[in-house]
Scaffold this motif. Structure first.
Motif, mmCIF file in Angstrom:
data_model
loop_
_atom_site.group_PDB
_atom_site.id
_atom_site.type_symbol
_atom_site.label_atom_id
_atom_site.label_comp_id
_atom_site.label_asym_id
_atom_site.label_seq_id
_atom_site.Cartn_x
_atom_site.Cartn_y
_atom_site.Cartn_z
ATOM 1 N N GLY A 158 0.960 -1.268 0.123
ATOM 2 C CA GLY A 158 -0.039 0.035 0.000
ATOM 3 C C GLY A 158 0.759 1.264 0.136
ATOM 4 N N LEU A 159 1.837 1.292 0.740
ATOM 5 C CA LEU A 159 2.750 2.541 0.881
ATOM 6 C C LEU A 159 3.622 2.749 -0.288
ATOM 7 C CD1 LEU A 159 3.617 2.327 4.800
ATOM 8 C CD2 LEU A 159 2.054 3.884 3.767
ATOM 9 N N GLU A 160 4.081 1.605 -0.919
ATOM 10 C CA GLU A 160 4.678 1.618 -2.161
ATOM 11 C C GLU A 160 3.859 2.449 -3.136
ATOM 12 O OE1 GLU A 160 6.418 -2.289 -3.007
ATOM 13 O OE2 GLU A 160 8.054 -2.342 -1.650
ATOM 14 N N LEU A 161 2.768 1.773 -3.236
ATOM 15 C CA LEU A 161 2.120 2.235 -4.297
ATOM 16 C C LEU A 161 1.494 3.514 -4.243
ATOM 17 C CD1 LEU A 161 0.292 0.899 -6.727
ATOM 18 C CD2 LEU A 161 -1.535 1.726 -5.573
ATOM 19 N N ALA A 162 1.273 4.095 -2.977
ATOM 20 C CA ALA A 162 0.856 5.263 -2.603
ATOM 21 C C ALA A 162 1.986 6.312 -3.072
ATOM 22 C CB ALA A 162 0.602 5.443 -1.103
ATOM 23 N N ARG A 163 3.117 6.098 -2.707
ATOM 24 C CA ARG A 163 4.281 6.868 -3.292
ATOM 25 C C ARG A 163 4.395 6.957 -4.770
ATOM 26 N NH1 ARG A 163 7.753 8.956 0.576
ATOM 27 N NH2 ARG A 163 8.633 10.425 -1.007
ATOM 28 N N ALA A 164 4.222 5.679 -5.254
ATOM 29 C CA ALA A 164 4.446 5.722 -6.802
ATOM 30 C C ALA A 164 3.359 6.508 -7.433
ATOM 31 C CB ALA A 164 4.354 4.205 -7.293
ATOM 32 N N ALA A 165 1.975 6.330 -6.947
ATOM 33 C CA ALA A 165 0.924 7.101 -7.474
ATOM 34 C C ALA A 165 1.224 8.667 -7.262
ATOM 35 C CB ALA A 165 -0.232 6.820 -6.550
ATOM 36 N N LEU A 166 1.808 9.175 -6.500
ATOM 37 C CA LEU A 166 1.860 10.641 -6.166
ATOM 38 C C LEU A 166 2.798 11.256 -7.420
ATOM 39 C CD1 LEU A 166 3.383 11.471 -2.589
ATOM 40 C CD2 LEU A 166 1.103 12.132 -3.484
ATOM 41 N N ALA A 167 3.586 10.236 -7.995
ATOM 42 C CA ALA A 167 4.497 10.962 -8.870
ATOM 43 C C ALA A 167 3.517 11.231 -10.161
ATOM 44 C CB ALA A 167 5.231 9.598 -9.460
ATOM 45 N N HIS A 168 2.302 10.693 -10.068
ATOM 46 C CA HIS A 168 1.126 10.951 -11.134
ATOM 47 C C HIS A 168 0.410 12.187 -11.043
ATOM 48 C CE1 HIS A 168 0.275 8.420 -14.689
ATOM 49 N NE2 HIS A 168 -1.060 9.083 -14.644
ATOM 50 N N GLY A 169 0.650 12.767 -9.930
ATOM 51 C CA GLY A 169 -0.031 14.033 -9.821
ATOM 52 C C GLY A 169 -1.504 13.764 -9.220
ATOM 53 N N VAL A 170 -1.662 12.564 -8.465
ATOM 54 C CA VAL A 170 -2.967 12.769 -7.870
ATOM 55 C C VAL A 170 -3.161 12.768 -6.525
ATOM 56 C CG1 VAL A 170 -3.710 10.922 -9.670
ATOM 57 C CG2 VAL A 170 -2.431 10.240 -7.655
ATOM 58 N N ARG A 171 -4.123 12.961 -6.074
ATOM 59 C CA ARG A 171 -4.407 13.153 -4.548
ATOM 60 C C ARG A 171 -4.299 11.758 -3.806
ATOM 61 N NH1 ARG A 171 -7.285 17.752 -5.722
ATOM 62 N NH2 ARG A 171 -9.256 16.311 -6.210
ATOM 63 N N VAL A 172 -3.518 11.518 -2.900
ATOM 64 C CA VAL A 172 -3.483 10.002 -2.246
ATOM 65 C C VAL A 172 -3.579 9.921 -0.861
ATOM 66 C CG1 VAL A 172 -2.085 7.902 -2.247
ATOM 67 C CG2 VAL A 172 -1.875 9.161 -4.149
ATOM 68 N N THR A 173 -4.721 9.181 -0.624
ATOM 69 C CA THR A 173 -4.885 8.893 0.980
ATOM 70 C C THR A 173 -4.982 7.449 1.218
ATOM 71 O OG1 THR A 173 -6.623 10.722 0.816
ATOM 72 C CG2 THR A 173 -6.572 9.282 2.888
ATOM 73 N N VAL A 174 -4.181 7.261 2.337
ATOM 74 C CA VAL A 174 -3.930 5.902 2.734
ATOM 75 C C VAL A 174 -4.980 5.611 4.051
ATOM 76 C CG1 VAL A 174 -2.453 4.048 3.782
ATOM 77 C CG2 VAL A 174 -1.458 5.544 1.821
ATOM 78 N N VAL A 175 -5.731 4.597 3.988
ATOM 79 C CA VAL A 175 -6.612 4.583 5.103
ATOM 80 C C VAL A 175 -6.198 2.989 5.853
ATOM 81 C CG1 VAL A 175 -8.830 3.947 6.082
ATOM 82 C CG2 VAL A 175 -8.548 5.329 3.859
ATOM 83 N N GLU A 176 -5.635 3.244 7.057
ATOM 84 C CA GLU A 176 -5.183 1.896 7.830
ATOM 85 C C GLU A 176 -5.947 1.611 9.014
ATOM 86 O OE1 GLU A 176 -2.891 -0.579 7.603
ATOM 87 O OE2 GLU A 176 -3.717 -0.998 9.465
ATOM 88 N N LEU A 177 -6.548 0.568 9.177
ATOM 89 C CA LEU A 177 -7.206 -0.028 10.303
ATOM 90 C C LEU A 177 -6.489 0.095 11.744
ATOM 91 C CD1 LEU A 177 -10.065 -1.072 11.231
ATOM 92 C CD2 LEU A 177 -9.206 -3.431 10.878
ATOM 93 N N ALA A 178 -5.380 -0.296 11.937
ATOM 94 C CA ALA A 178 -4.569 -0.309 13.035
ATOM 95 C C ALA A 178 -4.343 1.058 13.289
ATOM 96 C CB ALA A 178 -3.400 -1.083 12.753
ATOM 97 N N ASP A 179 -3.582 1.322 14.566
ATOM 98 C CA ASP A 179 -3.305 2.611 14.879
ATOM 99 C C ASP A 179 -2.014 3.043 14.481
ATOM 100 O OD1 ASP A 179 -1.694 1.275 16.506
ATOM 101 O OD2 ASP A 179 -2.589 1.883 18.577
ATOM 102 N N ARG A 180 -1.183 2.237 13.722
ATOM 103 C CA ARG A 180 -0.060 2.841 13.030
ATOM 104 C C ARG A 180 0.324 1.975 11.672
ATOM 105 N NH1 ARG A 180 4.664 -0.546 13.424
ATOM 106 N NH2 ARG A 180 4.638 -2.065 15.005
#
Ligand SMILES: Cc1cc2nc3c(=O)[nH]c(=O)nc-3n(C[C@H](O)[C@H](O)[C@H](O)COP(=O)(O)OP(=O)(O)OC[C@H]3O[C@@H](n4cnc5c(N)ncnc54)[C@H](O)[C@@H]3O)c2cc1C
Length: 417
Positions: A158-180
């Motif tokens: 998820g985190l790898e993809l989130a960072r790779a997606a940013l390079a595409h100029g999109v807004r990225v939100t990561v939603v995680e159930l755990a507290d970290r």
């Protein structure tokens, strides 16, 4: 060398299956080798799929070797066919295309599948999981049109993809159930540093947040969480993987969240069957019970060991003892892990220069058992060398210093001695 007629059959054409087939031939195995591979593509690497999702599909070169490799070595690579049942007594594999393939040795290298997202709307178009090349290409295409990307799951993929997606100029939100973030895989002490880097780069991170539903008319338009509703035209989820062990279970092989194997990676039920890679659960001296690891190193090393054993190499009489190691590239963060940590370990964190890099040492009974580094490849390599040699290092040995500094000062010999 062997005189067996039926030869070796490998089920699964991923990283581990490739390692088995290529090492068999490299070790002088002359009997037939058949690889039954469900995907239509020759064996490829998965790590680039989450790190380069934004790149042009033409740039995504992931094949492990050219197809001529298999022809030249007389490896019968059967793409797009699936093993559907095993007849252990007859040493036969039945496939989806109706083939019956006999074996002297069977190696299960079936990998893992993504845990499905258990919420309403998960079937909407625009919602993707990421494991295969085809899924990565579909995400790459979707990213060219997306504006709001929601990544469900703050794990490695998820985190790898989130960072790779940013390079595409999109807004990225990561939603995680755990507290970290990275709750299962990385020491809590490293998380604030990592999280800060991702937030600084522009990823919005919501921890302690549950996804309740995905909504939209035909296509996903929003993600409903227990805190807020997020606009989304692309959702990618990565909430863990489950081993593909159903073939083994149906055949009567012992299975417990993975095919149970002994120290030489043979099924504990049938020594003619081995299991390697993401689908195998094996005994590890540092763990309380048998472990199942999901990493390239594990797939490659286990595949090679089993192949050398089948080929009759003299050096494979002992147990599988490769040091586990792993890496994850998340934008400007390189995370590397050497060794096996567990929740009861004592963790000590040492900052590097101006906190541009960080290391966490895990001790069990005052002995170094695992090392996690952030942007510190040299320290990771030093850790691998020392843990591989089983150099005993205590917390006192590492007070105010690093493994790299110990090695440079030649103090590891003293420590060892
Ligand atoms: C997106 C992504 C990024 C990753 N990044 C990293 C990383 O940075 N570092 C790292 O160390 N690891 C990483 N990994 C993990 C690593 O890729 C896996 O641990 C490794 O691929 C496991 O190899 P394997 O052969 O066991 O399984 P796989 O590579 O999953 O291969 C299994 C193959 O078996 C096939 N199969 C299953 N059942 C059958 C059947 N019945 N008949 C025929 N074929 C079958 C499957 O279709 C699949 O092609 C990543 C994984 C993913 C998905």
């Amino acid at each position: 060398m062997t005189s067996a007629a039926a030869g070796a059959v490998v089920v699964g054409g991923g990283q581990a299956g490739f390692s088995v087939a290529s090492t068999l031939r490299a070790s002088g195995y002359e009997a037939p080798i058949t690889v039954i591979a469900a995907e239509p593509h020759p064996p490829y690497q998965r790590p680039p799929l989450s790190k380069k999702a934004h790149t042009d599909p033409q740039d995504l070169r992931v094949e492990l070797v050219p197809e001529s490799f298999y022809r030249d070595r007389d490896i019968d690579l059967r793409l797009g066919d699936e093993a559907i049942s095993l007849e252990l007594a007859d040493r036969t594999v039945l496939t989806g295309t109706g083939a019956r393939v006999s074996y002297d040795h069977l190696v299960l290298a079936t990998g893992a599948r993504n845990r499905p997202l258990p919420v309403p709307g998960a079937e909407l178009s625009g919602v993707h999981a990421l494991r295969s090349l085809d899924e990565a290409l579909a995400i790459g295409r979707a990213l060219t049109k997306a504006r709001d990307v929601v990544v469900v799951g703050g794990g490695f993929i998820g985190l790898e993809l989130a960072r790779a997606a940013l390079a595409h100029g999109v807004r990225v939100t990561v939603v995680e159930l755990a507290d970290r973030l990275l709750g299962r895989a990385v020491s809590a002490e490293l998380e604030p540093w990592l999280r800060q880097r991702h937030e600084r780069a522009g990823v919005r991170i919501l921890t302690g947040t549950a996804v309740r539903a995905l909504e939209g008319t035909g296509r996903v338009e929003r993600v409903v969480t227990d805190r807020e509703v997020l606009p989304a035209d692309l959702v990618v989820y990565g909430i863990g993987a489950v081993p593909r062990d159903e073939l083994a279970r149906r055949a009567g092989l012992a299975v417990r969240d993975g095919v149970l194997v002994d120290e030489q990676l043979r099924s504990v039920t049938d020594p003619r069957v081995s299991a390697v890679g993401d689908c195998a659960r094996y005994p590890h001296p540092q763990a309380d019970g048998p472990v199942r690891l999901e990493s390239v190193q594990n797939a490659v090393d286990q595949g090679a060991l089993v192949a050398r054993r089948i080929a009759g190499s003299a050096d494979t009489a002992g147990p599988y003892r490769s040091l586990p190691w792993f890496w994850s590239d998340q934008g400007d963060v390189k995370l590397q892990i050497a060794g096996l940590r567990s929740s009861g370990d004592e963790v000590r964190v040492a900052p590097g220069d101006a906190a541009e890099r960080l290391v966490a040492y895990s001790f069990r009974d005052d002995l170094l058992v695992a090392v996690e580094t952030l942007n510190w490849p040299a320290e990771h390599l030093a850790a691998r060398r020392m843990l591989e040699r089983r150099t005993p290092i205590s917390a006192a040995d590492l007070a105010g210093t690093t493994l790299g500094a110990l090695a440079r000062a030649g103090r590891t010999a003293e420590v060892r001695g």
